[in-house]
Each structure stands twice: as C-alpha cells, then as structure tokens.
Design a protein around this motif. Structure first.
Motif, mmCIF file in Angstrom:
data_model
loop_
_atom_site.group_PDB
_atom_site.id
_atom_site.type_symbol
_atom_site.label_atom_id
_atom_site.label_comp_id
_atom_site.label_asym_id
_atom_site.label_seq_id
_atom_site.Cartn_x
_atom_site.Cartn_y
_atom_site.Cartn_z
ATOM 1 N N ASP A 48 0.823 -1.203 0.000
ATOM 2 C CA ASP A 48 0.000 0.000 0.000
ATOM 3 C C ASP A 48 0.859 1.255 0.000
ATOM 4 N N TYR A 49 1.956 1.231 0.761
ATOM 5 C CA TYR A 49 2.817 2.412 0.817
ATOM 6 C C TYR A 49 3.535 2.625 -0.513
ATOM 7 N N THR A 51 2.363 1.804 -3.408
ATOM 8 C CA THR A 51 1.320 2.317 -4.302
ATOM 9 C C THR A 51 1.096 3.805 -4.075
ATOM 10 N N ARG A 52 0.987 4.208 -2.818
ATOM 11 C CA ARG A 52 0.753 5.622 -2.514
ATOM 12 C C ARG A 52 1.936 6.493 -2.906
ATOM 13 N N GLN A 55 1.837 6.868 -6.723
ATOM 14 C CA GLN A 55 0.716 7.693 -7.162
ATOM 15 C C GLN A 55 0.770 9.116 -6.616
ATOM 16 N N ARG A 57 0.442 10.029 -3.538
ATOM 17 C CA ARG A 57 -0.490 10.236 -2.432
ATOM 18 C C ARG A 57 0.196 10.141 -1.071
ATOM 19 N N ALA A 58 1.466 9.783 -1.046
ATOM 20 C CA ALA A 58 2.240 9.759 0.194
ATOM 21 C C ALA A 58 3.394 10.743 0.054
ATOM 22 N N SER A 59 3.618 11.503 1.081
ATOM 23 C CA SER A 59 4.674 12.523 1.027
ATOM 24 C C SER A 59 5.686 12.304 2.131
#
Length: 278
Positions: A48-49, A51-52, A55, A57-59
């Motif tokens: 999941d991390y 993927t984020r 994309q 979506r994770a900073s």
C-alpha cells in the motif's frame, strides 16, 4: 515531494528483471520489471505504501525508506542521490553510516548464490540476505526497523540461532559492542546510530555495562554452531569481509567439505527461501 518521486520509482521498477533480484519470474507478466508487491518485499515496506508513493499520495518518505527503495531498485550512486533529492532529502554524506550496495558487491553475491551470504552496514543493520542465508538463519523479509539490526536483536529482541557457551557469549557481546562503539566514533553525526545506542543503553543493562567500559574493537566472526529447527545443529565457518570505501560487512557461512555439516548445509541451500530479503 511531487509526483516526480513516484514516477522515478515506477520507471526504475520497470527495468529490474525479477530474476536479477532473486525472485522467480514464473507466470504471466505484463511487464519485464518488478511488480509493486515484489518491490515492497525487497524494500521491506508495505505494498500500500509503495502504491501511494508511486501515485503521489504519500509525502515525505523517511531516509530509511528511500535507502531501502534505492537498494531494492539496484540504483547507482548517482541515481540514489537523485532519488533522495526527489524525496526532499539530502543524500547521505560521509558523516552517516553507508548503506549503499555497489554493483560490484551485487555481482559478488550473485556468484555466491549457493552459499549463505548477508550484507550488513557498519552498525550491523541487515541490508541484504540471499535465500541460503534466510534458510539458515531465518527469513528476515518481515523484519522492520530495529528488528533488522543484529545488535538490537541480540540484546533486546529474539536473538539468533547461534549457540553460545557462557564464555563465548560474554566474548561475543563484548566484541559486538566494542565494534559498534568504533562505528559510532567514525560516524558521530549519524542520528539513526545515536538513537539505536540510546535505546540499547536504556533498555539493556548488559549493553550499557559494555558500552560504558569504553572498549573499541573490531568484531570478527569465527566458527559458529547454528541450531536449525529442521536439520539440527550445523558447525560452520563464518567469515566477515569488509568492503573498502563502503564500510559494509559481508558475512559468509561455509562448511568443511565432506562433513555432515556440509551435507546439512547443502540440504538447506537446496531448499532455500524463494526471495532475496532486502
């Protein structure tokens, strides 16, 4: 951090063939490179991390996450520095414990595919373990954070499969702590190492006693007996090679040819664990 970080990770993931990373290439694949779940396994982070991150979506990934991704993606030194900058981080400098595995070390590990081999940094954090090592010492692919550090695992964690007498245990612990102190002297500004030492001093009386003795030395492995849950005890030679310029430790286990230990090690090597634990 912008989407450029995720784009770079995706681009570099596509160019790593699974077999070069110690992964099986069986089954239909839409691309020749690594799948997200394979990159996550090699880097020791969640799918999941990954993927984020890809994309956008994770900073603000930590330096440890960026280092793990760079290692799993087999980046060059220049590419690794670029990935750190894309994450908004300064590339590790000479004041921090090196964790970059060079292409030459990768090639060495590839040529020792049938021998238990692991790569540690100078503070004994596991960076990479090949399948025979995972079969011998236990699969480290699920270890996270301090769990990957051999000093922490010995004093605060579950330990290892290595058998000790009271005398050998005292000598091993003294050498391990003296080696870590020598590393701390070489890298006084490394915050991760300072946090590790502080945690160990607070939570392990034995570590604190040895640390406060002030001894500085180099830990050198020798002959070890490994208590394996499936094949029984194996007495093996354990050699630690230091990579000049990178301060990495390559740990190699071998058995004397023609012995029962060699037969047991060969059976473990044949069984293996189907992934590189990076």
């Amino acid at each position: 951090m912008t989407g450029a970080f995720g784009e770079a990770v995706r681009r570099w993931r596509d160019r790593v063939a699974p077999e070069t990373a110690g992964l099986p290439a069986a089954g239909q694949r839409r691309a020749a490179g690594l799948r997200r779940e394979e990159l996550a396994l090699l880097a020791g982070i969640s799918v999941d991390y990954v993927t984020r991150l890809e994309q956008g979506r994770a900073s603000h990934p930590s330096a440890q996450v960026v280092e793990a991704l760079a290692r799993a993606l087999r980046l060059s030194g220049t590419e690794r520095a670029h990935l750190f900058r894309l994450a908004g981080l300064a590339p590790p400098g000479p004041e921090t414990v090196p964790a970059h595995i060079t292409p030459s070390v990768r090639r060495l590990l590839d040529r020792l595919a049938g021998t238990p081999v692991a790569v540690f940094d100078a503070c004994w954090t596991l960076l990479l373990a090949n399948p025979p090592y995972a079969a011998l010492m236990g699969d480290p692919s699920e270890w996270r954070g301090d769990q990957r550090n051999a000093v922490w695992r010995h004093f605060l964690g579950p330990g290892s499969r290595t058998r000790h007498t009271p005398e050998s245990l005292r000598a091993f612990e003294a050498a391990l702590v003296a080696d870590l102190r020598a590393t701390a002297d070489r890298y006084p500004a490394d915050q991760r190492l300072r946090r590790l030492v502080a945690d160990l001093r607070v939570n392990s009386e034995r570590f604190a006693e040895l640390w406060d003795s002030g001894a500085v030395d180099r830990h050198e492995a020798g002959r070890k007996t490994i208590d394996h849950p499936d094949v029984g005890p194996l007495t093996l030679d354990c050699d630690v090679l230091t990579v000049t310029g990178g301060d990495l430790r390559i740990m190699v286990y071998t058995a004397e040819p023609g012995t029962e230990d060699a037969e047991r090690l060969a059976s473990l090597t044949a069984l293996g664990v189907p992934t590189l634990a990076g």
